[in-house]
Design a protein around this motif. Structure first.
Motif, PDB file in Angstrom:
ATOM      1  N   LEU A   1      29.341  60.628 -14.876  1.00 32.47           N
ATOM      2  CA  LEU A   1      30.524  61.401 -15.298  1.00 32.47           C
ATOM      3  C   LEU A   1      31.765  60.855 -14.606  1.00 32.47           C
ATOM      4  CD1 LEU A   1      29.335  65.132 -15.137  1.00 32.47           C
ATOM      5  CD2 LEU A   1      29.623  63.731 -17.177  1.00 32.47           C
ATOM      6  N   TYR A   2      32.871  60.785 -15.348  1.00 38.67           N
ATOM      7  CA  TYR A   2      34.104  60.331 -14.706  1.00 38.67           C
ATOM      8  C   TYR A   2      34.864  61.571 -14.224  1.00 38.67           C
ATOM      9  CZ  TYR A   2      38.328  57.887 -13.539  1.00 38.67           C
ATOM     10  OH  TYR A   2      39.392  57.381 -12.861  1.00 38.67           O
ATOM     11  N   LEU A   3      35.041  61.656 -12.911  1.00 41.35           N
ATOM     12  CA  LEU A   3      35.658  62.829 -12.297  1.00 41.35           C
ATOM     13  C   LEU A   3      36.925  62.478 -11.535  1.00 41.35           C
ATOM     14  CD1 LEU A   3      32.356  64.366 -10.889  1.00 41.35           C
ATOM     15  CD2 LEU A   3      33.426  64.788 -13.106  1.00 41.35           C
ATOM     16  N   GLY A   4      37.416  61.274 -11.719  1.00 44.51           N
ATOM     17  CA  GLY A   4      38.607  60.840 -11.011  1.00 44.51           C
ATOM     18  C   GLY A   4      38.269  59.795  -9.966  1.00 44.51           C
ATOM     19  N   GLY A   5      39.173  58.860  -9.779  1.00 42.82           N
ATOM     20  CA  GLY A   5      38.934  57.769  -8.841  1.00 42.82           C
ATOM     21  C   GLY A   5      38.750  58.231  -7.410  1.00 42.82           C
ATOM     22  N   LYS A   6      39.519  59.217  -6.990  1.00 46.47           N
ATOM     23  CA  LYS A   6      39.440  59.685  -5.600  1.00 46.47           C
ATOM     24  C   LYS A   6      38.118  60.404  -5.348  1.00 46.47           C
ATOM     25  CE  LYS A   6      41.355  60.127  -1.555  1.00 46.47           C
ATOM     26  NZ  LYS A   6      42.551  60.960  -1.328  1.00 46.47           N
ATOM     27  N   VAL A   7      37.626  61.115  -6.377  1.00 46.41           N
ATOM     28  CA  VAL A   7      36.342  61.812  -6.232  1.00 46.41           C
ATOM     29  C   VAL A   7      35.222  60.796  -6.029  1.00 46.41           C
ATOM     30  CG1 VAL A   7      34.634  63.240  -7.418  1.00 46.41           C
ATOM     31  CG2 VAL A   7      37.049  63.830  -7.543  1.00 46.41           C
ATOM     32  N   ALA A   8      35.224  59.745  -6.838  1.00 37.48           N
ATOM     33  CA  ALA A   8      34.194  58.714  -6.706  1.00 37.48           C
ATOM     34  C   ALA A   8      34.235  58.081  -5.321  1.00 37.48           C
ATOM     35  CB  ALA A   8      34.399  57.657  -7.792  1.00 37.48           C
ATOM     36  N   ALA A   9      35.433  57.825  -4.801  1.00 33.98           N
ATOM     37  CA  ALA A   9      35.564  57.217  -3.471  1.00 33.98           C
ATOM     38  C   ALA A   9      35.061  58.156  -2.377  1.00 33.98           C
ATOM     39  CB  ALA A   9      37.020  56.847  -3.225  1.00 33.98           C
ATOM     40  N   LEU A  10      35.357  59.452  -2.496  1.00 32.78           N
ATOM     41  CA  LEU A  10      34.925  60.428  -1.492  1.00 32.78           C
ATOM     42  C   LEU A  10      33.412  60.572  -1.471  1.00 32.78           C
ATOM     43  CD1 LEU A  10      37.586  63.291  -1.833  1.00 32.78           C
ATOM     44  CD2 LEU A  10      37.199  61.828   0.160  1.00 32.78           C
ATOM     45  N   ILE A  11      32.792  60.533  -2.648  1.00 33.84           N
ATOM     46  CA  ILE A  11      31.332  60.646  -2.705  1.00 33.84           C
ATOM     47  C   ILE A  11      30.676  59.479  -1.980  1.00 33.84           C
ATOM     48  CG2 ILE A  11      29.354  60.562  -4.272  1.00 33.84           C
ATOM     49  CD1 ILE A  11      30.962  62.215  -6.255  1.00 33.84           C
ATOM     50  N   ILE A  12      31.227  58.279  -2.184  1.00 33.09           N
ATOM     51  CA  ILE A  12      30.676  57.102  -1.505  1.00 33.09           C
ATOM     52  C   ILE A  12      30.903  57.194   0.002  1.00 33.09           C
ATOM     53  CG2 ILE A  12      30.893  54.605  -1.241  1.00 33.09           C
ATOM     54  CD1 ILE A  12      31.643  54.490  -4.220  1.00 33.09           C
ATOM     55  N   MET A  13      32.102  57.632   0.415  1.00 35.56           N
ATOM     56  CA  MET A  13      32.440  57.718   1.840  1.00 35.56           C
ATOM     57  C   MET A  13      31.604  58.771   2.568  1.00 35.56           C
ATOM     58  SD  MET A  13      36.593  57.473   1.502  1.00 35.56           S
ATOM     59  CE  MET A  13      36.821  58.103   3.156  1.00 35.56           C
ATOM     60  N   ASN A  14      31.227  59.838   1.865  1.00 29.56           N
ATOM     61  CA  ASN A  14      30.541  60.962   2.514  1.00 29.56           C
ATOM     62  C   ASN A  14      29.080  61.096   2.073  1.00 29.56           C
ATOM     63  OD1 ASN A  14      32.914  62.336   3.954  1.00 29.56           O
ATOM     64  ND2 ASN A  14      33.653  62.218   1.854  1.00 29.56           N
ATOM     65  N   LYS A  15      28.506  59.994   1.590  1.00 26.89           N
ATOM     66  CA  LYS A  15      27.136  60.075   1.082  1.00 26.89           C
ATOM     67  C   LYS A  15      26.132  60.438   2.179  1.00 26.89           C
ATOM     68  CE  LYS A  15      26.377  55.076   1.522  1.00 26.89           C
ATOM     69  NZ  LYS A  15      26.000  53.831   0.791  1.00 26.89           N
ATOM     70  N   ASN A  16      26.480  60.189   3.437  1.00 33.12           N
ATOM     71  CA  ASN A  16      25.573  60.528   4.540  1.00 33.12           C
ATOM     72  C   ASN A  16      25.783  61.943   5.069  1.00 33.12           C
ATOM     73  OD1 ASN A  16      24.427  57.933   4.473  1.00 33.12           O
ATOM     74  ND2 ASN A  16      26.022  57.119   5.832  1.00 33.12           N
ATOM     75  N   THR A  17      26.909  62.568   4.729  1.00 28.63           N
ATOM     76  CA  THR A  17      27.200  63.919   5.236  1.00 28.63           C
ATOM     77  C   THR A  17      27.043  64.998   4.166  1.00 28.63           C
ATOM     78  OG1 THR A  17      29.563  63.577   4.776  1.00 28.63           O
ATOM     79  CG2 THR A  17      28.769  63.048   6.992  1.00 28.63           C
ATOM     80  N   ILE A  18      27.070  64.617   2.896  1.00 26.21           N
ATOM     81  CA  ILE A  18      26.906  65.587   1.812  1.00 26.21           C
ATOM     82  C   ILE A  18      25.509  65.406   1.214  1.00 26.21           C
ATOM     83  CG2 ILE A  18      27.814  66.470  -0.362  1.00 26.21           C
ATOM     84  CD1 ILE A  18      30.489  65.289   0.284  1.00 26.21           C
ATOM     85  N   HIS A  19      24.763  66.471   1.135  1.00 30.07           N
ATOM     86  CA  HIS A  19      23.402  66.425   0.606  1.00 30.07           C
ATOM     87  C   HIS A  19      23.430  66.067  -0.882  1.00 30.07           C
ATOM     88  CE1 HIS A  19      19.312  67.737  -0.448  1.00 30.07           C
ATOM     89  NE2 HIS A  19      19.047  67.585   0.870  1.00 30.07           N
ATOM     90  N   PRO A  20      22.487  65.251  -1.345  1.00 33.28           N
ATOM     91  CA  PRO A  20      22.458  64.872  -2.766  1.00 33.28           C
ATOM     92  C   PRO A  20      22.419  66.059  -3.722  1.00 33.28           C
ATOM     93  CG  PRO A  20      20.982  63.472  -1.488  1.00 33.28           C
ATOM     94  CD  PRO A  20      21.473  64.525  -0.556  1.00 33.28           C
TER      95      PRO A  20
END
Length: 632
Positions: A412-431
């Protein structure tokens, strides 16, 4: 015997002067009765010896000055009780001015000037409800919205509102059944109910009346209902932060220190207002800007204030997906807000609605549907001649709720900043949290599409009516491809028989001739529709007659059709500024006069001869009750 010294002293003494007696001269009115002086009474004054025009001119200058003073009070929402102080101030500053000394400006005169010289439903600070009427007119393609009246109403039902309308029109000899071509208002039941409303009653009175719910209200509701699919904590977070900090002077001061510490702009937090169309996006942007300072501030507030409210807000600040939701809203809301702002324009915009709505609709579809759902298959391309029309039809009929048509959640396309935040916080946010976040965003998309489709129906008749307005755009005639896509407008004439000339054959002949006419501004694609058609109306034949008279008149009639009630909302905002806690009982006539004055100031700040004409003893109303007069 005198000594020499005594005689010398006497010679140096200056003789005392005799004092003059002062006689005070007083005028006695008894002299006027004396036959020897009665001729002086008949002696002409200096001003009476001047030409009549000179005396009249000076009087008009005084009237003009007092009208300007009344307009100043109206423009700045000042009470009429300041009129005397304003006059005294001007006279004290300009003591040597003959004009200033002649001013006799007070509260009563100021009220009379505003109500009798310059001169949608809303609930104000008093108990009186008002129905506001704004009319759109077009003279030589100058489309203008003008304030007409403010009608006090007690009953808000459809019949009561209709009676208030018709009574006003009849009392003022306005042939509304002949002159009224369109009606726009918000989508309340009393205004636009399907079976019994003000719009249905008008439709019975006026055949072929164009009815449309306010586009701005509709797009605002599309976004509002879609936002309800997101967790409520996002909206509560915005409100709780504002209420906790902005309602305390001490907390505002403390928060400024944290803003300075983390080096964010010292901007105020914004209030989330449900009645404001564009407030949510601005609130979201401000929260994202202030998020580092908010997190640090509420960590401190939990330790110092020890309040459950502070702990609750801190938990929301630190929620792993909180920033993701804010960034998603920051990405998606402009699709609605940009269109909303454009449709708030006072200039004609109805001819842009179909295109702008389709762009928004298709853009949202692309964010959550598979690409093949939005493209024609090879079989569809060969079986249908008109590629563009076939693709448009397919997009409008696509089942966007069908799971098989959806992209995988991770795509899903949710915005460029959202995609970047998910990658940056993949270790702190549970899948699982990320998957739930994406699912909620998908629900937002589906609900927004449903709302657009329900509020802007895509049925053939309605769609064709809106689509055919595109012939009004200058691009349609300046672009060779678009020009060929509109071979006839006769069918549009059938849809608007009240606005279209009866001779459809001649109307279509003029249109087809215009398509092949060389126009002088082919390079300018940004020209406004009213300016474009004003030029078309001035094109002449060899005998100096109009080349496109029916077509130009039809275009002007269509440009008068309303597209929103944003102008009425602006009127309500002006009323709210007038009706403060101090001025909470303004009479309806006074409100009407103030609104007319404000409207007139936009066009011209100099009083006209018509204003001077009405500036006389008859401008005072003595039939108002004593309480009404004391309100100001």
């Amino acid at each position: 015997m005198e000594t020499s010294s005594d005689s010398e002293e006497q010679r140096n003494v200056t003789p005392t002067k005799k004092r003059k007696l002062h006689y005070e001269q007083k005028y006695s009115h008894l002299w006027e009765k004396d036959k020897n002086y009665s001729g002086a009474v008949l002696q002409p004054t200096v001003t009476s010896m001047l030409p009549e025009s000179a005396t009249k001119s000076f009087t008009d200058k005084i009237k003009s000055g007092e009208i300007k003073m009344a307009c100043f009070l109206a423009e700045h929402n000042l009470p009429f009780s300041l009129a005397d102080d304003l006059k005294d101030l001007i006279q004290s500053v300009a003591q040597d001015s003959k004009l200033a000394s002649e001013l006799t400006f007070g509260r009563t005169k100021a009220h009379a000037i505003v109500t009798n010289v310059t001169v949608d439903e809303s609930t104000d600070r008093s108990s009186t409800k008002h129905l506001a009427l704004i009319v759109r007119t077009a003279i030589e393609f100058d489309v203008e919205d003008s304030f007409l009246c403010l009608i006090p109403v007690v009953d808000g039902t459809a019949i009561a509102l209709h009676n208030a309308f018709t009574k006003y029109f009849e009392e003022n000899n306005i042939p509304y059944k002949e002159n009224m071509v369109g009606f726009a208002a918000d989508g309340t039941i009393s205004m636009f109910g399907q079976h019994h409303s003000l719009s249905t009653l008008f439709a019975k009175d006026i055949l072929n009346l164009f009815l449309i719910k306010c586009i701005c209200h509709s797009f605002h509701l599309c976004a509002s209902y879609a936002c309800k699919k997101l967790p409520r904590g996002v909206e509560d977070f915005a409100r709780d932060v504002y209420n906790y900090i902005q309602n305390s002077t001490k907390r505002i001061g403390d928060y400024k220190e944290f803003q300075c510490f983390v080096n964010v702009k010292p901007n105020k937090l914004l209030h989330l207002a449900q009645t404001r169309w564009l407030s949510l996006l601005q609130v979201v942007k401000r929260l994202l800007e202030q998020l580092p300072a908010l997190r640090l501030y509420f960590q401190s507030a939990v330790l110092t204030d020890r309040l459950l409210a502070a702990q609750s807000i801190l938990n929301k600040c630190l929620e792993p997906t909180a920033e993701l939701y804010l960034e998603f809203l920051s990405f998606v809301l402009p699709y609605f807000n940009d269109l909303n702002k454009e449709m708030q324009s006072e200039s004609p915009k109805l001819y842009l609605l179909y295109e702008k709505k389709n762009i928004t609709y298709k853009t949202i579809l692309e964010c959550n549907l598979k690409p093949e759902c939005l493209e024609l298959t090879e079989q569809e391309k060969t079986s249908i001649d008109v590629h563009e029309k076939a693709l448009e039809t397919k997009i409008l009929k696509i089942d966007f709720e069908k799971i098989e048509n959806h992209l995988p959640l991770k795509d899903l396309y949710l915005g460029g900043k959202v995609a970047a935040l998910i990658i940056m916080n993949k270790n702190t946010i549970h899948p699982d949290q990320i998957e739930q976040f994406r699912q909620k965003c998908l629900e937002f998309y589906i609900e927004s599409l449903n709302q657009i489709k329900n509020r802007f129906p895509f049925e053939d008749e309605h769609r064709q009516r809106l689509k055919n307005f595109r012939f009004l755009k200058s691009d349609t005639l300046l672009d060779s491809n678009l020009k060929r896509s509109v071979p006839s407008i006769a069918h549009l004439g059938l849809m608007f028989p009240g606005l279209c000339p009866t001779n459809l054959t001649e109307l279509d002949r003029e249109w087809r001739t215009l398509r092949n006419t060389n126009l002088p501004f082919q390079e300018d694609r940004l020209i406004k529709a009213n300016e474009f058609w004003r030029h078309i109306s001035k094109i002449r034949k060899g005998d100096s007659s109009q080349m496109f008279p029916l077509l130009a008149q039809f275009a002007q009639n269509l440009l008068t059709l309303p597209h929103s009630s944003a102008n009425v909302e602006r009127l309500f905002s002006a009323i709210n500024l007038m009706k403060t806690n101090i001025r909470n009982k303004l009479h309806s006539d006074t409100l009407t006069g103030l609104l007319f004055t404000k409207s007139g100031l936009k066009k011209n700040r100099e009083p006209s001869q018509e204003h001077i004409k009405y500036f006389n003893k008859y401008m005072y109303k003595f039939n108002l009750s004593e309480n009404d007069n004391k309100n100001e």
